[in-house]
Design a protein around this motif. Structure first.
Motif, PDB file in Angstrom:
ATOM      1  N   ALA A   1      46.734  57.862  35.213  1.00  0.00           N
ATOM      2  CA  ALA A   1      47.725  57.264  36.104  1.00  0.00           C
ATOM      3  C   ALA A   1      47.357  57.555  37.562  1.00  0.00           C
ATOM      4  O   ALA A   1      47.493  56.684  38.432  1.00  0.00           O
ATOM      5  N   GLN A   2      46.860  58.776  37.795  1.00  0.00           N
ATOM      6  CA  GLN A   2      46.493  59.147  39.171  1.00  0.00           C
ATOM      7  C   GLN A   2      45.349  58.273  39.690  1.00  0.00           C
ATOM      8  O   GLN A   2      45.397  57.780  40.812  1.00  0.00           O
ATOM      9  N   GLU A   3      44.325  58.070  38.836  1.00  0.00           N
ATOM     10  CA  GLU A   3      43.221  57.191  39.244  1.00  0.00           C
ATOM     11  C   GLU A   3      43.727  55.772  39.497  1.00  0.00           C
ATOM     12  O   GLU A   3      43.356  55.132  40.487  1.00  0.00           O
ATOM     13  N   ALA A   4      44.599  55.284  38.593  1.00  0.00           N
ATOM     14  CA  ALA A   4      45.124  53.921  38.748  1.00  0.00           C
ATOM     15  C   ALA A   4      45.881  53.795  40.066  1.00  0.00           C
ATOM     16  O   ALA A   4      45.844  52.753  40.725  1.00  0.00           O
ATOM     17  N   SER A   5      46.538  54.877  40.450  1.00  0.00           N
ATOM     18  CA  SER A   5      47.267  54.869  41.718  1.00  0.00           C
ATOM     19  C   SER A   5      46.293  54.937  42.901  1.00  0.00           C
ATOM     20  O   SER A   5      46.387  54.155  43.851  1.00  0.00           O
ATOM     21  N   ASP A   6      45.315  55.848  42.805  1.00  0.00           N
ATOM     22  CA  ASP A   6      44.329  55.977  43.894  1.00  0.00           C
ATOM     23  C   ASP A   6      43.550  54.676  44.087  1.00  0.00           C
ATOM     24  O   ASP A   6      43.165  54.333  45.206  1.00  0.00           O
ATOM     25  N   TRP A   7      43.299  53.957  42.999  1.00  0.00           N
ATOM     26  CA  TRP A   7      42.502  52.735  43.063  1.00  0.00           C
ATOM     27  C   TRP A   7      43.333  51.498  43.436  1.00  0.00           C
ATOM     28  O   TRP A   7      42.787  50.410  43.595  1.00  0.00           O
ATOM     29  N   GLY A   8      44.645  51.658  43.477  1.00  0.00           N
ATOM     30  CA  GLY A   8      45.491  50.532  43.881  1.00  0.00           C
ATOM     31  C   GLY A   8      45.890  49.591  42.759  1.00  0.00           C
ATOM     32  O   GLY A   8      46.381  48.488  43.009  1.00  0.00           O
ATOM     33  N   ILE A   9      45.693  50.015  41.505  1.00  0.00           N
ATOM     34  CA  ILE A   9      46.165  49.182  40.387  1.00  0.00           C
ATOM     35  C   ILE A   9      47.691  49.228  40.333  1.00  0.00           C
ATOM     36  O   ILE A   9      48.335  48.218  40.068  1.00  0.00           O
ATOM     37  N   VAL A  10      48.250  50.407  40.581  1.00  0.00           N
ATOM     38  CA  VAL A  10      49.710  50.535  40.575  1.00  0.00           C
ATOM     39  C   VAL A  10      50.184  50.783  42.001  1.00  0.00           C
ATOM     40  O   VAL A  10      49.444  51.311  42.835  1.00  0.00           O
ATOM     41  N   SER A  11      51.429  50.373  42.277  1.00  0.00           N
ATOM     42  CA  SER A  11      51.894  50.574  43.648  1.00  0.00           C
ATOM     43  C   SER A  11      52.242  52.042  43.887  1.00  0.00           C
ATOM     44  O   SER A  11      52.037  52.549  44.977  1.00  0.00           O
ATOM     45  N   ARG A  12      52.765  52.699  42.852  1.00  0.00           N
ATOM     46  CA  ARG A  12      52.986  54.142  42.988  1.00  0.00           C
ATOM     47  C   ARG A  12      53.314  54.777  41.643  1.00  0.00           C
ATOM     48  O   ARG A  12      53.673  54.078  40.694  1.00  0.00           O
ATOM     49  N   LEU A  13      53.191  56.098  41.596  1.00  0.00           N
ATOM     50  CA  LEU A  13      53.557  56.846  40.398  1.00  0.00           C
ATOM     51  C   LEU A  13      55.003  57.299  40.539  1.00  0.00           C
ATOM     52  O   LEU A  13      55.458  57.633  41.638  1.00  0.00           O
TER      53      LEU A  13
ATOM     54  N   GLY B   1      41.230  40.554  32.466  1.00  0.00           N
ATOM     55  CA  GLY B   1      40.930  41.892  32.991  1.00  0.00           C
ATOM     56  C   GLY B   1      39.721  41.947  33.910  1.00  0.00           C
ATOM     57  O   GLY B   1      39.767  42.570  34.976  1.00  0.00           O
ATOM     58  N   SER B   2      38.637  41.294  33.520  1.00  0.00           N
ATOM     59  CA  SER B   2      37.412  41.399  34.335  1.00  0.00           C
ATOM     60  C   SER B   2      37.629  40.750  35.707  1.00  0.00           C
ATOM     61  O   SER B   2      37.121  41.243  36.717  1.00  0.00           O
ATOM     62  N   GLN B   3      38.404  39.682  35.751  1.00  0.00           N
ATOM     63  CA  GLN B   3      38.612  38.958  37.003  1.00  0.00           C
ATOM     64  C   GLN B   3      39.665  39.624  37.884  1.00  0.00           C
ATOM     65  O   GLN B   3      39.459  39.854  39.080  1.00  0.00           O
ATOM     66  N   ARG B   4      40.814  39.948  37.277  1.00  0.00           N
ATOM     67  CA  ARG B   4      41.891  40.522  38.099  1.00  0.00           C
ATOM     68  C   ARG B   4      41.536  41.927  38.560  1.00  0.00           C
ATOM     69  O   ARG B   4      41.808  42.291  39.701  1.00  0.00           O
ATOM     70  N   LEU B   5      40.906  42.721  37.694  1.00  0.00           N
ATOM     71  CA  LEU B   5      40.533  44.072  38.125  1.00  0.00           C
ATOM     72  C   LEU B   5      39.514  44.011  39.258  1.00  0.00           C
ATOM     73  O   LEU B   5      39.623  44.747  40.244  1.00  0.00           O
ATOM     74  N   ALA B   6      38.510  43.113  39.124  1.00  0.00           N
ATOM     75  CA  ALA B   6      37.473  43.043  40.163  1.00  0.00           C
ATOM     76  C   ALA B   6      38.083  42.751  41.526  1.00  0.00           C
ATOM     77  O   ALA B   6      37.641  43.288  42.546  1.00  0.00           O
ATOM     78  N   LYS B   7      39.127  41.922  41.546  1.00  0.00           N
ATOM     79  CA  LYS B   7      39.757  41.596  42.827  1.00  0.00           C
ATOM     80  C   LYS B   7      40.553  42.778  43.379  1.00  0.00           C
ATOM     81  O   LYS B   7      40.761  42.891  44.584  1.00  0.00           O
ATOM     82  N   ILE B   8      41.034  43.641  42.479  1.00  0.00           N
ATOM     83  CA  ILE B   8      41.899  44.741  42.928  1.00  0.00           C
ATOM     84  C   ILE B   8      41.108  46.014  43.205  1.00  0.00           C
ATOM     85  O   ILE B   8      41.304  46.672  44.219  1.00  0.00           O
ATOM     86  N   ILE B   9      40.203  46.389  42.289  1.00  0.00           N
ATOM     87  CA  ILE B   9      39.531  47.684  42.425  1.00  0.00           C
ATOM     88  C   ILE B   9      38.043  47.547  42.720  1.00  0.00           C
ATOM     89  O   ILE B   9      37.335  48.541  42.830  1.00  0.00           O
ATOM     90  N   GLY B  10      37.547  46.310  42.834  1.00  0.00           N
ATOM     91  CA  GLY B  10      36.150  46.113  43.197  1.00  0.00           C
ATOM     92  C   GLY B  10      35.205  46.136  42.008  1.00  0.00           C
ATOM     93  O   GLY B  10      35.588  46.408  40.870  1.00  0.00           O
ATOM     94  N   LYS B  11      33.945  45.860  42.312  1.00  0.00           N
ATOM     95  CA  LYS B  11      32.944  45.647  41.269  1.00  0.00           C
ATOM     96  C   LYS B  11      32.585  46.911  40.491  1.00  0.00           C
ATOM     97  O   LYS B  11      32.579  46.932  39.268  1.00  0.00           O
ATOM     98  N   SER B  12      32.281  47.991  41.225  1.00  0.00           N
ATOM     99  CA  SER B  12      31.740  49.168  40.562  1.00  0.00           C
ATOM    100  C   SER B  12      32.752  49.769  39.576  1.00  0.00           C
ATOM    101  O   SER B  12      32.416  50.104  38.439  1.00  0.00           O
ATOM    102  N   ARG B  13      34.016  49.887  40.033  1.00  0.00           N
ATOM    103  CA  ARG B  13      35.040  50.467  39.157  1.00  0.00           C
ATOM    104  C   ARG B  13      35.346  49.543  37.976  1.00  0.00           C
ATOM    105  O   ARG B  13      35.581  50.010  36.855  1.00  0.00           O
ATOM    106  N   THR B  14      35.359  48.234  38.238  1.00  0.00           N
ATOM    107  CA  THR B  14      35.609  47.275  37.153  1.00  0.00           C
ATOM    108  C   THR B  14      34.479  47.337  36.133  1.00  0.00           C
ATOM    109  O   THR B  14      34.711  47.371  34.921  1.00  0.00           O
TER     110      THR B  14
END
Ligand code: CAA
Length: 261
Positions: A169-181, A144-157
């Motif tokens: 779910a909306q935040e996960a979508s806005d942050w690019g964790i999910v491709s869409r809702l 989690g710490s590694q994959r999230l940092a690459k996807i959503i950056g340091k501060s959010r991770t």
């Protein structure tokens, strides 16, 4: 087909394998036997030439609420180290066919990490992602710490891992964790994931697997190496019959008939 205790396997489309985590009473907590079954089912689907894409989903209120805390609570360092605790989780990253996670409900800790090891994540509006390990005296251990940092950056991770806050779910979508809702409704997100799987299955398996390989390389390689790798794999596509078929079909204004060769 293999009998499983913690997962269900089915074939909702001829070329799409569906794996459903089936331990809803424990919110699909990822105990060791569950993960062993999951890896086995993924390997079977990968080896089955009639399968082009795999959908992974949860059940009840959860995609998965994390590693099994009750199983973990008494583990000693020496056991974890000697038995390589959780190392087998990453086996699924060697699967070559695209894996689509259909997430509704909790995707926490190891559940969030499991989704992150998939290739595409679709989420229902009920999805909640989080890395709450810090609340129970530990830290993420499934990537989690590694994959999230690459996807959503340091501060959010940092915020997710330091506070343990669940994100919507909306935040996960806005942050690019999910491709869409996907729209609200029982089973909608799985239906949509299967539709995406079916779309992928209409392509050549070789080319879909090559896409997975090169996109994943972007998370491992620097840009120069990554670009070189992509170009080499691209060049090798000219050795496939499906490249000849795809491009001739375009020139002849017809639908290609891919044979996975
Ligand atoms: N491990 C084991 N059991 C779990 C579990 C987990 N991760 N998550 C939920 N359960 C069990 C509960 O113990 C409960 O079982 P019983 O009915 O036998 O008591 C059942 O699932 C239902 O859960 P709750 O009663 O807690 O349901 P709730 O609606 O009140 O709360 C929740 C839901 C907020 C998700 C809460 O269950 C929770 O906080 N779960 C733990 C989340 C967590 O900390 N995950 C990280 C685990 S550590 C990890 O994953 C390490 C890593 O990086 C690999």
């Amino acid at each position: 087909t293999t009998e499983y205790n913690y997962i269900l396997t089915s074939r909702p489309e001829p070329a799409v394998a569906l794996i459903t985590l089936n331990r809803p009473k424990a919110l699909n907590a990822l105990c060791s036997p569950l993960f062993a079954e999951l890896n086995q089912a993924l390997r079977e689907a990968d080896a089955d030439s009639s399968v082009s894409a795999i959908v992974l989903t949860g059940s009840g209120r959860a995609f998965a609420a994390g590693a099994d805390i009750k199983e973990m609570k008494d583990i000693q360092f020496a056991d974890a180290y000697k038995n390589r605790f959780l190392e087998d989780w990453a086996d699924m990253t060697r699967i070559r066919k695209p894996i689509i996670a259909a997430v509704s409900g909790y995707a926490l800790g190891g559940g969030c990490e499991l989704a992150l090891m998939c290739d595409i994540i679709l989420a229902s509006p009920t999805a909640k992602f989080g890395q709450p390990e810090i609340n129970i005296g530990t830290i993420p251990g499934g990537g989690g710490s590694q994959r999230l940092a690459k996807i959503i950056g340091k501060s959010r991770t940092m915020e997710m891992c330091l506070t343990g806050r669940m994100i919507s779910a909306q935040e996960a979508s806005d942050w690019g964790i999910v491709s869409r809702l996907v729209k609200e409704g029982e089973g909608e997100v799985v239906k949509e994931a299967i539709a995406v799987g079916k779309e992928i299955a209409s392509k050549s398996q070789i080319h879909a697997q090559a896409v997975k390989e090169v996109v994943n390389a972007a998370y491992d390689l620097n840009l120069t190496e990554g670009l070189k790798f992509e170009r080499r794999i691209f060049h090798s596509m000219f050795a496939t019959k499906d490249q000849k078929e795809g491009m001739s079909a375009f020139a002849q204004k017809r639908t290609p008939n891919f044979t996975n060769e």
